[in-house]
Design an enzyme around this catalytic site. Structure first.
Site: not given
Ligand code: IPE
Ligand code: IPE
Ligand code: MG
Length: 256
Positions: A34, A82
């Protein structure tokens, strides 16, 4: 049944886990990668820039696994939630996954990585699913590292899909409902051939699991670290795995 760890020399308790297993590293590590979006925003760049940078971090971590005794690595690439992101981001991620598989296939095979995908493939486009199938086939005889990529994966969705298949087997008379127990259900999960994760790492400072490996992580150890995923390194990975070795896992029992 998994019993408690007991102090050395004590042979009076059942279910003794040998001393040799007390301070070993994790066999299966799962990572919630993340922070890509924030990493890009900090640099004044679009979120996809962060996703590309994040994808480049994976190889180094995979290649560190054999050195530190990690046989199974599971990474969360895209969740069932997502899809709520903008069309631009979702399309960019799907295209990144296609590119990643195409570009990394040879290196993964040569390094001895066996790749598996978990998650629901139904919503993914045919071209991506074909690449996923091909990569699984290409690497099916490898076993240096078992890399599992969670793509369109959600723990609740996985349990629901598993339950559906289980119910189908009951309806067909293959499975006796009275025999359904906690050993039965995991056989229907996407992860049926994998051991449970010992250690779950989440980068970016968020202390939640966001629907990742809900069933499988019942007794996992967790590490929530501030590093944003594109800044994560193999050395940090090693440190977290070493720190795991000092933890005492009780599985509900007591240490004598
Ligand atoms: C979890 O991260 C999913 C992945 C890393 C693929 P998110 O960024 O989607 O999770 P939330 O929305 O902060 O809970
Ligand atoms: C994790 O990074 C990757 C996916 C969920 C695909 P994020 O895209 O959630 O990054 P932040 O949390 O917005 O920084
Ligand atoms: Mg995230």
């Amino acid at each position: 049944m998994i019993g408690p760890q007991v102090a050395s020399g004590d042979k009076s308790t059942e279910n003794i886990i040998p001393d040799t297993m007390r301070h070993t590293g994790p066999r299966h590590v799962a990572i919630i990668m993340d922070g890509n979006g924030r990493w890009a925003t900090q640099r004044g760049r679009p979120r996809l820039f962060g996703h590309h940078a994040g994808a480049r971090r994976v190889r180094e971590v995979v290649e560190r696994c054999p050195e530190i005794g990690v046989g199974y690595l599971t990474i969360f690439a895209f969740s069932t939630e997502n899809w709520k992101r903008t069309q631009t981001e979702v399309a960019g991620l799907m295209s990144l996954f296609r590119r990643y598989i195409t570009k990394e296939a040879r290196a993964l095979k040569e390094f001895g990585v066996r790749v598996r995908f978990i998650g629901d493939r139904v919503r993914l486009d045919d071209k991506l699913v074909k690449l996923m199938d091909e990569l699984e086939q290409l690497t099916e005889n490898n076993d240096v590292v078992h890399l599992t990529i969670a793509l369109n994966y959600g723990g609740r969705d996985e349990v629901a899909r598993a339950t559906q298949r289980l119910a189908e087997d009951v309806a067909k008379g293959i499975l006796d409902p009275a025999k359904v127990d906690q050993e039965t259900l995991p056989k229907y999960l996407d992860t049926c051939v994998l051991p449970d994760p010992d250690l779950v790492i989440r980068t970016s400072g968020e202390a939640r699991i966001s629907n990742f490996l809900l069933w499988q992580s019942a007794y996992a150890e967790y590490e929530f670290i501030d590093t944003l995923w594109p800044d994560f390194s193999a050395d940090e990975f090693t440190r977290l795995c070493e720190a795991y070795g000092g933890r005492e896992r009780r599985f509900g029992g007591v240490t004598v």
